[in-house]
Design an enzyme around this catalytic site. Structure first.
Site, PDB file in Angstrom:
ATOM      1  N   ARG A  49      22.127  10.530  -0.267  1.00  0.00           N
ATOM      2  CA  ARG A  49      23.463  11.045  -0.656  1.00  0.00           C
ATOM      3  C   ARG A  49      24.126  11.541   0.625  1.00  0.00           C
ATOM      4  O   ARG A  49      23.591  12.395   1.317  1.00  0.00           O
ATOM      5  CB  ARG A  49      23.319  12.181  -1.666  1.00  0.00           C
ATOM      6  CG  ARG A  49      24.627  12.954  -1.977  1.00  0.00           C
ATOM      7  CD  ARG A  49      25.652  12.071  -2.626  1.00  0.00           C
ATOM      8  NE  ARG A  49      26.773  12.819  -3.188  1.00  0.00           N
ATOM      9  CZ  ARG A  49      27.839  13.229  -2.504  1.00  0.00           C
ATOM     10  NH1 ARG A  49      27.923  12.989  -1.191  1.00  0.00           N
ATOM     11  NH2 ARG A  49      28.819  13.875  -3.111  1.00  0.00           N
ATOM     12  N   GLU A  57      34.468   8.775  -8.169  1.00  0.00           N
ATOM     13  CA  GLU A  57      33.519   8.237  -9.131  1.00  0.00           C
ATOM     14  C   GLU A  57      33.938   6.812  -9.498  1.00  0.00           C
ATOM     15  O   GLU A  57      35.091   6.416  -9.318  1.00  0.00           O
ATOM     16  CB  GLU A  57      33.474   9.113 -10.383  1.00  0.00           C
ATOM     17  CG  GLU A  57      32.987  10.530 -10.143  1.00  0.00           C
ATOM     18  CD  GLU A  57      31.515  10.590  -9.768  1.00  0.00           C
ATOM     19  OE1 GLU A  57      30.745   9.723 -10.221  1.00  0.00           O
ATOM     20  OE2 GLU A  57      31.139  11.501  -9.000  1.00  0.00           O
ATOM     21  N   ARG A  91      17.470  13.518  -4.032  1.00  0.00           N
ATOM     22  CA  ARG A  91      18.072  12.654  -3.019  1.00  0.00           C
ATOM     23  C   ARG A  91      18.087  13.352  -1.660  1.00  0.00           C
ATOM     24  O   ARG A  91      18.134  14.585  -1.581  1.00  0.00           O
ATOM     25  CB  ARG A  91      19.512  12.292  -3.418  1.00  0.00           C
ATOM     26  CG  ARG A  91      19.619  11.578  -4.752  1.00  0.00           C
ATOM     27  CD  ARG A  91      21.067  11.341  -5.139  1.00  0.00           C
ATOM     28  NE  ARG A  91      21.818  12.589  -5.278  1.00  0.00           N
ATOM     29  CZ  ARG A  91      23.068  12.661  -5.722  1.00  0.00           C
ATOM     30  NH1 ARG A  91      23.705  11.553  -6.067  1.00  0.00           N
ATOM     31  NH2 ARG A  91      23.685  13.829  -5.828  1.00  0.00           N
TER      32      ARG A  91
END
Length: 201
Positions: A49, A57, A91
């Site tokens: 990430r 998004e 992540r």
């Protein structure tokens, strides 16, 4: 004495701060503009990430374009991942160096494909890159009223909760003994539970 004290303080800091972790791997999948997976030399998949930026998004304007932008720059290529920390999803939060020496995080800001994620990063450089992109009206900044992805996610959670709070009202088709319309909420067959089991009103 003062020099000794300063040296002692720095030695303590070096013991408590973890050294930066660097991972090298080939990008094998792109989830969205700021999240992807690499395959390390040890054949281990690691989800990355990007640090300091937040891309639209997928369901937002420019969400797909941001994903395509990231894919064009790094998919199938070997990158160097400078890990800052881990998030609650496991992540690796990281700064990513591309094969040509450029930094992916910055490239997204320059192209107007990401917001500077100021909640987690206070970098003046990242803030200035976003301001320049805004001024040029490139990418997301070409929209009249771009919605930050964290606001979009927040609104999405609200919409999921609200339908459970309210039940739709369907008036009962039955009639009371006084000849008035029933005001109860109908559940099945257009009648409330009382009138469903009555053949006559």
């Amino acid at each position: 004495m003062m020099k000794f004290l300063i040296a002692f303080i720095f030695s303590l800091i070096s013991l408590t701060v973890d050294p930066p972790v660097s991972i090298t791997g080939r990008v094998v999948s792109i989830a969205d503009g700021d999240t992807f997976t690499i395959l390390t030399n040890n054949k281990k998949q690691v989800k990355i990430r990007l640090y300091g930026v937040d891309c639209p998004e997928k369901k937002q304007d420019f969400g797909t374009k941001a994903q395509q932008f990231t894919s064009k720059l790094c998919f199938g290529k070997t990158v160097i991942v400078q890990v800052k920390n881990n998030d609650r999803y496991g992540r690796k939060i990281a700064i990513v160096n591309l094969p040509d020496g450029k930094i992916l995080n910055k490239e997204l800001l320059i192209a107007g494909m990401a917001w500077h994620y100021k909640q987690y990063d206070k970098s003046r450089e990242y803030a200035e890159l976003e301001l320049k992109a805004r001024g040029k009206r490139v990418g997301i900044w070409s929209s009249t009223k771009p919605v930050a992805p964290w606001e979009f996610r927040k609104n999405g959670r609200r919409q999921q909760i609200q339908p459970n709070k309210r039940k739709s009202y369907i008036p009962c088709s039955g009639v009371t003994r006084a000849g008035n319309n029933c005001k109860n909420n109908a559940s099945e067959g257009g009648r409330c539970w009382q009138h469903r089991f009555k053949t006559t009103s």
